[in-house]
Write an enzyme that holds these catalytic residues in place. Sequence first.
Site, PDB file in Angstrom:
ATOM      1  N   THR A   1       0.827  -1.207   0.000  1.00  0.00           N
ATOM      2  CA  THR A   1       0.000   0.000   0.000  1.00  0.00           C
ATOM      3  C   THR A   1       0.865   1.262   0.000  1.00  0.00           C
ATOM      4  OG1 THR A   1      -1.424   1.292   1.474  1.00  0.00           O
ATOM      5  CG2 THR A   1      -0.128  -0.404   2.519  1.00  0.00           C
ATOM      6  N   ASP A   2       0.307   2.366  -0.468  1.00  0.00           N
ATOM      7  CA  ASP A   2       1.023   3.646  -0.421  1.00  0.00           C
ATOM      8  C   ASP A   2       1.246   4.119   1.015  1.00  0.00           C
ATOM      9  OD1 ASP A   2      -1.631   4.339   0.137  1.00  0.00           O
ATOM     10  OD2 ASP A   2      -1.776   5.904  -1.396  1.00  0.00           O
ATOM     11  N   GLU A   3       0.463   3.545   1.960  1.00  0.00           N
ATOM     12  CA  GLU A   3       0.559   4.017   3.349  1.00  0.00           C
ATOM     13  C   GLU A   3       1.926   3.745   3.973  1.00  0.00           C
ATOM     14  OE1 GLU A   3      -2.671   3.802   5.874  1.00  0.00           O
ATOM     15  OE2 GLU A   3      -4.140   3.607   4.269  1.00  0.00           O
TER      16      GLU A   3
ATOM     17  N   TYR B   1      -1.193  -0.233  11.276  1.00  0.00           N
ATOM     18  CA  TYR B   1      -1.482  -0.966  10.025  1.00  0.00           C
ATOM     19  C   TYR B   1      -0.346  -0.745   9.029  1.00  0.00           C
ATOM     20  CZ  TYR B   1      -3.202  -1.379   5.214  1.00  0.00           C
ATOM     21  OH  TYR B   1      -3.317  -1.657   3.867  1.00  0.00           O
TER      22      TYR B   1
ATOM     23  N   LYS C   1       2.492  -3.344   7.290  1.00  0.00           N
ATOM     24  CA  LYS C   1       2.626  -3.526   5.837  1.00  0.00           C
ATOM     25  C   LYS C   1       4.063  -3.205   5.407  1.00  0.00           C
ATOM     26  CE  LYS C   1      -0.168  -4.507   3.234  1.00  0.00           C
ATOM     27  NZ  LYS C   1      -0.672  -5.839   2.766  1.00  0.00           N
TER      28      LYS C   1
ATOM     29  N   LEU D   1     -13.905   4.672   3.874  1.00  0.00           N
ATOM     30  CA  LEU D   1     -14.607   5.943   3.638  1.00  0.00           C
ATOM     31  C   LEU D   1     -15.794   5.838   2.666  1.00  0.00           C
ATOM     32  CD1 LEU D   1     -14.550   9.095   4.204  1.00  0.00           C
ATOM     33  CD2 LEU D   1     -13.449   9.257   1.979  1.00  0.00           C
TER      34      LEU D   1
ATOM     35  N   HIS E   1      -3.184  10.986  11.827  1.00  0.00           N
ATOM     36  CA  HIS E   1      -3.861  10.953  10.519  1.00  0.00           C
ATOM     37  C   HIS E   1      -2.972  11.525   9.405  1.00  0.00           C
ATOM     38  CE1 HIS E   1      -7.987  11.807   8.415  1.00  0.00           C
ATOM     39  NE2 HIS E   1      -7.223  11.001   7.725  1.00  0.00           N
TER      40      HIS E   1
END
Length: 341
Positions: free
Chosen positions: A126-128, A151, A155, A191, A277
């Site tokens: 993921t980009d996260e 999370y 990853k 979302l 966030h």
Amino acid sequence: MRLLVTGGAGFIGSNFVRHMLTSYPEIEIVNMDVLTYAGNLENLSAFEDDERHILERRNIASEEDVESVFRSHEIDIVVNFAAESHVDRSLHIGAEAFIRTNVMGVQLLLDAARVHGVQRFVQISTDEVYGSLGPEGQFTEQTPLAPNNPYAATKAGADLLVRAAHKSHGIDSVITRCSNNFGPYQFPEKLIPLMIANALEDKPLPVYGDGMNVRDWIYVQDHCQAIDAVMRKGRTGEVYNIGSDHDVPNLEIVKQLLALLDKPDSLIQFVEDRPGHDRRYAMDSSKIRDELAWTPTLSFEDALKATVHWYLENDEWLEHVRSGAYQGYYEMLYGERGPAG
Ligand code: NAD
Ligand code: TYD
């Protein structure tokens, strides 16, 4: 060709299984999924009687389960989607399950892939893992890993284990890092489906903080085609960013959804922000576009319309996934959340 798809009953995994079974008549898929709250066999009911789709209800974080699956089926390629995938759960319920599945599970799969001579290991990341951007710029494959929530940290850990397996044991691996997905079969904790589900019931739409956090949105079917391309043609040991160049603030997405559903903006409720966030994600996906000739097929507007249409048409699916444990989860996460401020 036999694929082991882990997490194939979840949102992206089930879309990928559907994509592969409909695109390649000769393919066989072993779908290894332990069916957590996010795994749903209804997502694949169209393939219930398809002999090319074999379900193994097993846990990637159990050595015994992994060994049993690899012993029972000769696997050519592993595509690992299985994960605990929701940031808010990793913050509010705890990170343990994330570490077990997203880290330990990945190492067990890598070990089994090595022992059983699997041709290729595709890790869905993921980009996260890159953390958060300032007002300018995009993540490239060279951006340092800087995860900001449990999370994302698990990853990132998995990505490093895949890299290590490639470097030290010569495992043929590729890693995809994709931006935020949306589309059919997404669990209404994320979302877009959460906002659609709430709006349909005229319930408040909880927007975190000022609603100006930016995510780069991609339609799930475009993501699946990108994974297919990386799996077949990606260079071994490489990372490929995947994104649609549609980075916009959450508030804009929520307003677009309300307009499509013909509901008033007054349903929007600004609530207490998510801790840590990430402010902005944006992906530079020129590598996959240039090397593998991949490009998204639908415009964001058409994809969002198709998604809203799907949720309207599949109200029974939505009702099923929102019954039972979902209610308790929703109360826990949103019931006591104060207003933004
Ligand atoms: P999801 O939560 O909808 O599905 C996860 C699936 O994995 C479920 O079917 C669940 O039952 C299964 N699973 C969980 N733990 C397991 C275990 N221990 N053993 C076997 N199966 C297990 O997730 P998703 O949104 O479809 O995401 C799939 C993958 O894509 C994840 O690895 C995620 O990190 C990655 N990803 C997601 C997004 C996104 O926007 N949703 C974006 C980029 C990358
Ligand atoms: P989410 O769908 O959880 O994906 P991710 O955390 O992986 O990006 O959240 C997308 C964005 O929407 C993120 O900035 C958090 C925000 N958000 C809300 O404002 N309200 C909500 O109820 C949820 C679930 C997310």
